[in-house]
Design an enzyme around this catalytic site. Structure first.
Site, PDB file in Angstrom:
ATOM      1  N   GLY A 179     -63.208 -13.031  24.542  1.00 56.12           N
ATOM      2  CA  GLY A 179     -63.665 -12.566  23.246  1.00 56.12           C
ATOM      3  C   GLY A 179     -62.821 -11.434  22.849  1.00 56.12           C
ATOM      4  NE  ARG A 213     -65.177 -19.528  46.060  1.00 53.31           N
ATOM      5  CZ  ARG A 213     -64.805 -19.109  44.915  1.00 53.31           C
ATOM      6  NH1 ARG A 213     -65.323 -19.325  43.818  1.00 53.31           N
ATOM      7  NH2 ARG A 213     -64.026 -17.965  44.960  1.00 53.31           N
TER       8      ARG A 213
END
Lengths: 245, 247, 676
Positions: free
Chosen positions: C79, C365
């Site tokens: 943003g 992971r």
């Protein structure tokens, strides 16, 4: 569409246009630092003169008299002294005016005080600057009345330059224990003022850009504070203890 | 742990506000300080009293949102942010006073929440390098000596929390300002705007109502990111140089 | 940790796998809708598509730009970068964030680094390799064209950030340093010590603040978007609440961009910021934006474990710890409460080394995370009791310290070990560290096309809020890359094609769409304050998080998910009848803010479970109990699930509608990973 630089509907400050370096608070600090350093130079010279008292009555008075004719014939009699006085007065005005303005801003910057506030990281001297400065100012006024303009001899009750003998005035003054006490307290304040002030002026001048430089300047400030406050204190103590009479 | 909390409550910016005292019990040493306040808020909610408003977001010490004056020290007794402060730094039976940052430039919004938009405006006034997207040269075309890069990074770690202002007896934001001046001034990319930047940002700093620095050093002691005092020296030096350059 | 040996998967159904399409686990929970497709990516060679699109996207005359207004929600990397860039271009930008400053967006917390195919190390990296690694890391569930573009613009990002003064790590010669990250074999990760996200965000923030000064960007801090305004089929604005005054504000524009981040906080405990929420995205979803792959979440194995019920947040520690630390739990459950130093070597179970002898502690992971949870579920977890069992496993540096010396370990991991000690109060040089997995990032998000436009015209979605680039799992150091790619280099080009038709006819605050959106927002707020029940918002959030973690976390089963859906529906009923929010609507009211967020998280949670239920395969970071190989490893089903599940809101009482976007791979061949 609201003004693009403010939060709509709020009265928060807008952005400054046309800023000048000379109008910033840092410019005030620079003036403060430079005028302060002028005083450091002065007190060093003054202290040297005071220590002449250890050389005895004649040497001290000769030194005092010589100051009046320093620079002659290029300068008129008392010329050097008046230049010094002018310079010091100017430095004093600048130093005090900047201090008042910066203090005013600092007060405004914290309108509501903390209920509890610790002062981690501050040396005591740094927090004494404003009161210390005020004390020194009052002392200077008395000091000038005592030795320069009024020449008040508290022991004999005489005023004016009746005797024309600075050495005797000095000895008579510090023979009075409470005069010496006032003087010593003032010198302690001066020491504290210098302890933080010398470091602070170097930092303000931007000469302490590394951790090493910072440590060095802090040591120098401390040493200067001890030397100057100690040097000034030697004469009154010597008088009071009878080493000088 | 059982604690007595003295917390500043203020309903909005115009309210005068005062300290309220709360007793809280069953606090674990492993809680973070803010989790302790969460527990207090749950308790208040149950009792029908409005919870204490305080700022926090990342809760891992990097966003800079949390901002409490704890027993007279910004972010409390450890060198870290409030969110990373844990209750093991306190003792059973302690009284803890919690206040908002006190600064005219950071008005209280509610309870412990303050408005720090002044910092945004200081950045707006010049805390950037003007580089429009797409106009950048190849990244490795300008080498940056490692020492400069390291110093730039070290001071760029500022999180803009405002602890420096909160700690400063003069309410000055010089540490925040100096950190940005030093960060951008250390890099070759920051040189073209260097002198105007320091003047504009300092002027904005003053305009916001922050006080002047008297080099006391409480800011650096309070800084959770340990930004050193030399950034203020750098700031002063850059301003002095800017003056010489006619700014 | 994705660069694992490949075995090409051809319908490798060695054991009793039913034929495709036999199962429809989510039957009854959803309605099947029409397929959906991305129509914006140009055809042709993958390497040329972005150039083609940039050329074909229409231009907006500079003089017209200031007449066009853009709303951007969120000031993180995606943003903030977009606000800066569009402001520079001359558009009229309004930027919104819920924090007190744009600089606090949660991108700031990213530690590791940012990938870019600069090939500065001359180690064989290239755009194509970064593209390949990303698609593979995402387990072949991402859209090829988007990922290629991401890799392509990655190099521009570094140039841009350096020009802004981002203090990246450098070598002695003054050139940029790189490291290898997350197990990839090339060094393409740029970093600024452990604070890369912070430095990149501050760069974007400063660029944006510059535009604020120039008047092209107006920032609205402490504002929360609560509704999107869709008028005549186009997104034309938002309803936002000023969190300080409580005022409900209408903001209108020609286009709306959501850069509002991920929704990991649906799990209550995550590494996200306290305020991170799904509200902006979810309100858009309810207005017609499809939510894609909502069940794709990334769970990070090396977080600091929960210490008690009070826990509000989990803190991530770099995965690099697994390079030297050995992970273990006691063999016997009765040892779990003991001081770990008193447990003899023979009573320790180094379970990763045991199960995966070749990769040991460096398994990817998701496997490290799943196995840790399995150990704890078996009752062999360590650390304090939280609820009824211990959630943690040991990460032990004892051997590494013996081998390399304490100084070497200190030099390598000092920051991390200090942080650990500060949070836990335990000295990791003496007592084994405890770790536990935590939700870290969500790959799912609003569905967007190649232009990053959602299924609502004029609503663009960037960064973590969209679904587009990471498939079913994300490579380390790629989140920052995507945020900045979208914000600086992608959106500014694609949005102009849409804006070339503008300015759109003005709508006023009396437009029915505006009136309705406002009324909805005000009605909800009033409702929250008037329920006047007994339970705090946090208690609901905590309960939701518990359900999600237990049933829609690392390992899912149809049975568990169905149970979770029932539980969430019950929780929702209770929320709307027993919530207690004190205070008023017209002031700073943090409980009220949270209530709105949690209400949306509850609805999202249900959709996530339905999505997970539908996806009867193990892929990326997700293990589906019903889809495993004979050795108990993840099994993907490319023949059935090589699609993006884009969910349409089915109405308050309806079921969500599933639209499938087929994933077609032309530049890369699909492979199944293996790590045994």
């Amino acid at each position: 569409m609201a003004n693009p630089v403010t939060t709509p509907g709020s009265k928060r400050p807008t952005l400054v246009d046309g800023a000048r370096a000379s109008r910033t608070s840092i410019a005030l600090k620079l003036l403060m630092a430079l005028s302060g350093l002028a005083f450091v130079g002065f007190v060093l010279g003054h202290m040297y003169g005071n220590l002449k008292a250890f050389s005895g009555h004649d040497a001290f008075n000769e030194y005092a008299y010589h100051l009046k004719e320093l620079g002659e014939p290029m300068l008129p009699h008392m010329g050097f002294i008046w230049i010094m006085r002018g310079g010091l007065l100017l430095a004093l005005i600048i130093h005090v005016a900047c201090a008042i303005e910066l203090t005013r801003r600092a007060r405004k910057a914290r309108p509501v005080q903390y209920v509890v506030k610790k002062h981690t990281g501050a040396i005591p001297a740094s927090r004494l600057m404003r009161w210390g400065g005020l004390t020194l100012f009052l002392f200077i006024v008395w000091h000038l009345v005592n030795f320069t303009f009024g020449k008040v001899n508290v022991e004999t009750g005489e005023t004016g330059d009746a005797a024309g003998d600075p050495y005797n005035l000095l000895v008579d003054t510090f023979d009075v224990w409470w005069m010496t006490l006032i003087y010593l307290v003032a010198m302690a304040m001066l020491g504290a003022h210098l302890h933080h002030g010398v470091w602070s002026s170097m930092q303000t001048l931007g000469l302490t850009g590394t951790a090493e430089a910072r440590a060095r300047v802090k040591t120098i400030s401390f040493a200067l504070a001890i030397v100057i406050a100690g040097g000034f204190s030697l004469v009154p103590i010597a008088v009071l203890t009878g080493l000088i009479d | 742990m059982n604690l007595t909390l003295k917390i500043w409550r203020q309903t909005d910016a115009v309210d005068k506000g005062k300290i309220h005292t709360y007793a809280i019990s069953g606090i674990s040493q492993d809680m973070s300080f803010l989790e302790m306040l969460d527990v207090l808020n749950e308790q208040l909610n149950e009792q029908g009293e409005e919870p204490v408003a305080f700022d926090s977001d990342c809760r891992e010490g990097i966003c800079g949102m949390c901002s409490l004056m704890i027993n007279g020290e910004p972010h409390g007794p450890e060198v870290t942010t409030t969110c990373q402060l844990h209750m093991r730094s306190f003792n059973d039976g302690d009284t803890i006073t919690i206040e908002p940052w006190r600064s005219g430039a950071f008005p209280v919004v509610k309870d412990l929440v303050v408005d720090r938009s002044a910092f945004d405006r200081i950045i707006q006034s010049g805390g950037y390098i003007s580089a429009n997207t797409g106009s950048a040269p190849e990244a490795n075309s300008v080498p940056v000596p490692r020492d400069n890069a390291v110093r730039a990074f070290n001071v760029a770690t500022c999180i803009g929390c405002g602890a420096c202002v909160a700690a400063c007896p003069n309410g000055s934001a010089s540490l925040f300002l100096g950190a940005k001046i030093t960060h951008l001034g250390e890099l070759p990319q920051g040189q073209p705007e260097r002198w105007s930047r320091v003047v504009d940002m300092t002027a904005q700093h003053d305009h916001e109502g922050f006080g002047g620095c008297t080099n006391i050093g409480e800011c650096a002691a309070a800084c959770p990111k340990e930004i050193p005092l030399d950034v203020i020296s750098q700031l002063n030096k850059d301003l002095r140089t800017a003056m010489r350059h006619g700014h | 940790m994705t660069d694992m040996p490949d075995t090409t998967l051809t319908s490798d159904r060695s054991h009793d796998e039913p034929s495709p399409g036999q199962y429809d686990d989510a039957a009854g929970y959803y309605t099947l809708g029409e397929p959906i497709a991305d129509t914006k990516a140009p055809a042709g060679d993958i390497a040329d598509r972005w150039q083609t699109r940039k050329f074909e996207a229409r231009l907006v005359n500079p003089a017209n730009r200031r007449k066009l207004s853009i709303i951007i929600v969120g000031t993180g990397l995606a943003g903030g970068a977009a606000a800066a860039t569009l402001g520079e271009a001359g558009y009229n930008v309004k930027s919104f964030c819920y924090q007190d400053s744009p600089r606090r967006a949660h991108s700031i917390a990213a530690q590791g680094g940012i990938n870019a195919a600069k090939n500065y190390k001359e180690d064989g990296d290239s755009t194509h390799r970064l593209f390949y690694d990303t698609v593979k890391g995402g387990d072949y569930r991402s859209r090829e064209s988007n990922v290629y573009r991401l890799a392509e613009v990655s190099t521009n990002i570094i140039d841009q950030c350096v020009a802004q003064g981002v203090p990246f790590a450098r070598e002695y010669g003054g050139l940029l340093d790189n490291r290898s990250f997350g197990g990839v074999q090339v060094s393409r990760t740029f970093y600024a010590r452990g604070q890369t996200g912070q430095q990149l965000l501050i760069g974007a923030y400063q660029a944006m603040e510059r535009q604020v000064k120039l008047g092209t960007v107006t920032e609205y801090t402490r504002h929360e978007m609560l509704e999107v305004i869709v008028a005549d089929g186009q997104a034309r604005g938002i309803i936002a609440r000023d969190m300080v005054t409580g005022e409900i504000e209408t903001h209108l524009a020609d286009v709306v961009v959501l850069a509002s981040g991920g929704y990991g906080n649906v799990f209550y405990l995550s590494t996200n910021a306290m305020g991170s929420n799904v509200t902006a995205a979810w309100r858009a979803h309810r207005k017609g934006a499809y939510m894609a792959n909502p069940c794709y979440t990334q769970i990070h194995p090396t977080c600091i474990p929960v210490s008690g019920d009070h826990q509000s947040k989990l803190t991530l520690m770099s995965e690099s710890l697994r390079n030297d630390g050995r992970i273990w739990v006691p063999k016997k459950a009765e040892d779990c409460g003991k001081d770990p130093r008193d447990i003899p070597e023979e009573d320790r179970d180094y379970y990763l080394e045991r199960i995966y002898p070749s990769f040991g502690n460096l398994v990817p992971r998701d496997i490290a995370s799943r196995q840790a949870k399995n150990m704890c579920d078996e009752g062999r977890g360590v650390g304090p009791m939280v609820g009824d069992f211990r959630r943690g496993v040991y990460l032990d540096f004892k051997d590494a310290i013996a081998r390399l010396g304490k100084d070497a370990i200190e030099e390598k991991y000092d920051n991390l070990l200090d942080m650990y000690e500060r949070i836990t109060g335990e000295n990791p040089y003496e007592v084994p560290m405890r770790i536990y997995p935590a939700v870290h990032y969500v790959m799912g998000g609003l569905w967007v096309d190649y232009d990053l436009q959602s299924t609502i015209k004029g609503l663009f979605v960037t960064g973590e809020a969209n679904f587009s680039d990471h498939g079913a799992n994300r490579l380390g150091a790629s989140a920052l890359m995507q945020g900045l790619a979208d914000g600086y280099f992608v959106l500014p080009h694609t949005i102009r094609d849409y804006l070339a038709d503008g300015p759109f006819p003005e709508i006023g605050e009396d437009h029915p769409a505006v009136v309705e959106a406002r009324a909805d927002v005000e009605g909800r707020i009033e409702k929250f304050l008037s329920i006047n029940g007994n339970r705090s918002v946090d208690s609901f959030h905590r309960e939701l998080g518990h359900i999600m973690w237990e049933y829609c976390g690392m390992e899912r089963t149809a049975e568990g998910l169905r149970k979770a859906i029932d539980m969430i529906r019950e929780l929702k009923r209770e929320f709307w009848s027993d919530l207690k929010v004190l205070g008023t609507a017209d002031s700073l009211n943090q409980s009220l803010e949270k209530a709105g967020r949690v209400a949306d998280f509850i609805e999202l949670g249900e959709l996530m479970c339905i999505d997970a239920l539908n996806r009867r395969e193990s892929c990326g970071g997700h293990f589906r109990g019903e889809s495993q190989t004979e050795d108990g490893e993840a099994l993907r089903h490319d023949d059935e699930f090589a699609y993006v599940a884009a969910w349409e809101w089915g109405g308050q009482d309806g079921t969500p509608i599933l639209h499938k976007e087929e994933l077609v791979y032309t530049a890369i061949e699909m492979k199944q990973r293996s790590y045994k």
